[in-house]
Enzyme design. Structure first.
Site, mmCIF file in Angstrom:
data_model
loop_
_atom_site.group_PDB
_atom_site.id
_atom_site.type_symbol
_atom_site.label_atom_id
_atom_site.label_comp_id
_atom_site.label_asym_id
_atom_site.label_seq_id
_atom_site.Cartn_x
_atom_site.Cartn_y
_atom_site.Cartn_z
ATOM 1 N N GLU A 58 0.865 -1.186 0.000
ATOM 2 C CA GLU A 58 0.000 0.000 0.000
ATOM 3 C C GLU A 58 0.896 1.229 0.000
ATOM 4 O O GLU A 58 1.776 1.358 0.856
ATOM 5 C CB GLU A 58 -0.865 0.032 1.263
ATOM 6 C CG GLU A 58 -2.129 -0.779 1.185
ATOM 7 C CD GLU A 58 -2.973 -0.595 2.448
ATOM 8 O OE1 GLU A 58 -2.972 0.506 3.039
ATOM 9 O OE2 GLU A 58 -3.613 -1.572 2.858
ATOM 10 N N ASP A 69 -5.646 8.999 9.579
ATOM 11 C CA ASP A 69 -4.268 8.689 9.946
ATOM 12 C C ASP A 69 -3.875 9.223 11.316
ATOM 13 O O ASP A 69 -4.256 10.317 11.705
ATOM 14 C CB ASP A 69 -3.308 9.250 8.888
ATOM 15 C CG ASP A 69 -3.468 8.539 7.555
ATOM 16 O OD1 ASP A 69 -3.630 7.310 7.586
ATOM 17 O OD2 ASP A 69 -3.461 9.201 6.510
#
Length: 275
Positions: A58, A69
């Site tokens: 990824e 995040d």
């Protein structure tokens, strides 16, 4: 390294999982942020991760408002953007590197940059760069139709995420719509390293497996070989490791040191999956 994996025969996410399943193996899926500490190091890191036996990689596209995040990946995105990393420079790098890799690349990006470019154009560009998969964490299921249609048209597998708090009916709909694999978020909140993996993951995995034969990969908070081993034992088809990888690359004394540490760490995770 697996003899079936050669750069000229890189296949998509579904095919990768099918091959691993036939071999009784669990996929190792590392995540790194493009452009941290710089794109040249990212290119080298992709090759290191590939040579250490990663099954899918990824690659995070840095964004100024990364809602999903945690601190490590937010900091990496900031550093990358300050260096001037942009979508076009990432694509140029991928066009050079992907032909040298034996595992597929999935881009992890937020929706705004896709919308700005236009969904169809975005899919064309990433397909031409050799990308096989796409994850867009901030698009709710109800708004994925255009994305899914364009992704399918361009043979890009759009991976959807489900969490421990997703209601069962909704989870089933996500599982039905997801392509490539289902991304099971192991904990509530943002990405980041944690001491242990949420034990609820085991029952969630069972629930998803009852609803589908599609592969399921677990991510968020997985940062040690013992986490990887635990999640594999619970029945996951893949294990995603992000923040720990990002910290190694972005916070090392030098890019060279970061790449050495990345190699050592990736090998330790791979060993935990095969032992």
């Amino acid at each position: 390294m697996d003899l079936l994996k050669t750069p000229s025969s890189t296949v998509g996410l579904s095919e990768t999982f099918a091959r691993l399943k036939s071999q009784g193996k669990v996929a190792l899926i590392p995540y790194i942020t493009a452009g941290d500490p710089d794109l040249s190091t990212t290119a080298k890191a992709l090759k290191v991760l590939d040579s250490c036996g990663s099954d899918i990689i990824e690659l995070g596209v840095p964004y100024s408002d990364p809602l999903a995040d945690g601190p490590a990946i937010q900091a990496a995105a900031r550093r990358s953007l300050l260096k001037g990393t942009n979508f076009n420079s990432i694509i140029s790098m991928l066009k050079e590197v992907i032909p040298q890799l034996s595992c597929p690349i999935a881009l992890f990006t937020y929706y705004n940059p896709i919308l700005r470019r236009g969904v169809e154009n975005y899919m064309t560009v990433i397909k031409n760069a050799g990308v096989h998969g796409l994850l867009v964490p901030d698009v709710p299921l109800e708004e994925t139709e255009t994305l899914r249609n364009e992704a399918r048209k361009h043979q890009i597998e759009l991976v959807l995420l489900t969490t421990p708090t997703t209601p069962k009916e909704r989870m089933n709909a996500i599982v039905e719509a997801s392509e490539g694999f289902i991304y099971l978020v192991s904990s509530v909140g943002v990405t980041g390293t944690r001491e242990s993996v949420n034990e609820k993951v085991q029952s969630l995995l069972q629930q998803i497996k009852e609803a589908t034969s599609k592969p399921v990969a677990v991510g968020f908070g997985i940062s040690k070989p013992e986490h990887v081993k635990q999640v594999a034992e619970w029945g996951a088809d893949g294990v995603i490791v992000g923040s720990a990888m990002v910290k190694i690359l972005g916070e090392s004394e030098s890019p060279e040191q970061g790449l050495k540490e990345l190699e050592f760490f990736t090998k330790s995770l791979k060993s935990a999956l095969v032992s």
